[in-house]
Motif scaffolding. Structure first.
Motif, short mmCIF file in Angstrom:
data_model
loop_
_atom_site.label_atom_id
_atom_site.label_comp_id
_atom_site.label_asym_id
_atom_site.label_seq_id
_atom_site.Cartn_x
_atom_site.Cartn_y
_atom_site.Cartn_z
N SER A 80 0.58 9.55 -1.18
CA SER A 80 -0.48 9.23 -0.23
C SER A 80 -1.27 8.05 -0.76
N VAL A 81 -1.39 6.99 0.02
CA VAL A 81 -2.21 5.86 -0.42
C VAL A 81 -3.67 6.27 -0.29
N THR A 82 -4.37 6.23 -1.41
CA THR A 82 -5.76 6.70 -1.39
C THR A 82 -6.75 5.54 -1.39
N SER A 83 -6.32 4.37 -1.91
CA SER A 83 -7.25 3.24 -1.86
C SER A 83 -6.50 1.94 -1.71
N ILE A 84 -7.18 1.01 -1.10
CA ILE A 84 -6.59 -0.31 -0.88
C ILE A 84 -7.70 -1.33 -0.94
N LYS A 85 -7.39 -2.45 -1.61
CA LYS A 85 -8.38 -3.54 -1.61
C LYS A 85 -7.64 -4.86 -1.71
N GLN A 246 -11.55 0.88 4.55
CA GLN A 246 -11.71 0.41 3.16
C GLN A 246 -11.49 -1.08 3.02
N VAL A 247 -10.51 -1.57 3.78
CA VAL A 247 -10.15 -2.98 3.62
C VAL A 247 -11.03 -3.88 4.51
#
Ligand code: NAP
Length: 314
Positions: A80-85, A246-247
């Motif tokens: 599961s992708v939990t964070s993205i920046k 988030q992004v």
């Protein structure tokens, strides 16, 4: 940190199609999926509107998608992708098992999750007679009296499947007309599924397990208690938009990810496809999701190669 040209998040019809196109265009592609390849279709029953298949069970179509990703050697990560920046020109992604990835472009195809009724008893009896997925749980309700709530294609197909297993099926819908397809409504009539119309559920009651649904008449406001040993809640889906937030991608007022006809979001290099966009002209079907996935892949290719869409010759 593993590096890819394209990271596709979500392996439903949109994400799988996007990955097929990017990988075939020699862009190294990783697909992240936290459940099963196929996404929401793995929780549906007979699919009879996917070209090429007269009728195929949703989970079987998911298996075919999975096989095609393997055939093309797309890298699959069941994380599961939990964070993205965004970090410089690239995107950095972290997943629930502590891994980190970098990609030049991201295609978000996370789809949506079951909408809740937000009424008393819904949380309490989840898994104790309440289900959101007839495909997953129908066999547990053999010879039982069940209620399906909703009037869209999901509720109609659930009621059809349950009519094969259960003693009785009542379809409770808040309006006199169904949102779902007429052909399914006709099939339900033939299966003698009872329609309880103009009634909105206001409470689900039970002791250890569900025993009834209280529904309020939309006109008279009179309340009726309908006994049932199982309740299937199929009232639509909510977009899974946390990574888009988030992004910093712009959302529509309904929480879908805003995008133009090339599936470009407000963040360069970040594309969206499938149910997460709210659908093509509000149509959320396998073929429209696949179409959006294809266009997102073409745009990701153009973005990475700094090419014009006119140079892409599909
Ligand atoms: P949907 O089409 O959005 O329908 C949701 C249904 O739930 C509507 O009938 C709605 O009533 C009702 N509803 C919503 N909130 C409610 C509430 N609080 N209380 C009571 N009822 C409520 O959702 P869906 O059926 O899950 O389908 C989603 C998309 O997937 C659709 O585009 C559908 O065509 C597609 N789909 C396709 C297939 C297939 O082709 N094989 C199978 C499943 C789903 P109102 O009608 O009054 O708004």
């Amino acid at each position: 940190m593993e590096n890819f040209d394209v990271a596709v998040i979500g392996a439903g019809p949109a994400g799988v199609t996007a990955a097929i196109y990017t990988q075939r265009n020699n862009l190294s592609t990783v697909v992240f999926e936290h459940k099963l390849v196929g996404g929401a279709i793995t929780t549906t029953t007979a699919v009879e509107n996917a070209p090429g298949f007269d009728s195929i069970q949703g989970p079987d179509l998911g298996v075919k998608y999975d096989g095609q990703l393997d055939f093309l050697k797309v890298v699959k990560k069941f994380e599961s992708v939990t964070s993205i920046k965004k970090s410089g020109a690239a995107f950095e992604l972290a997943t629930d098992n502590g891994a980190a990835y970098q990609a030049k472009a991201v295609i978000l195809a996370t789809g949506s999750e079951y909408r809740k009724l937000k009424i008393p008893g819904e949380e309490e009896f989840k898994g104790k007679g309440i289900s959101f997925c007839a495909t997953c749980d129908a066999p547990f309700f053999k010879n039982k009296d069940v209620i399906v709530i909703g009037g869209g294609n999901t509720a109609l197909t659930s009621a059809l499947l349950l009519s094969e297993h259960c003693k009785s099926v009542k379809l409770v819908h808040r309006r006199p007309e169904f949102r779902g397809e007429a052909v399914l409504v006709q099939q339900l009539r033939e299966k003698k599924v009872e329609f309880v119309l103009n009634k909105a559920p206001v409470e689900i009651k039970g002791d250890k397990f569900v025993t009834s649904v209280v529904a309020e008449d939309m006109i008279t406001k009179e309340k009726t208690e309908i006994p049932a040993q199982g309740v299937f809640i199929n009232v639509g889906f909510e977009p899974l938009n946390s990574l888009a937030k988030q992004v910093g991608a712009q959302l529509t007022p309904e929480g879908f990810v805003g995008r133009n006809e090339r599936m470009e979001t407000s963040v360069p290099g970040f594309f969206a496809a499938g149910d997460i966009t709210g659908g093509m002209a509000n149509v959320k079907q396998i073929v429209t999701s696949e179409a959006e996935g294809c266009v997102a892949a073409a745009s990701a290719y153009a973005y990475i190669k700094k090419a014009s869409m006119k140079d892409i010759n599909y």
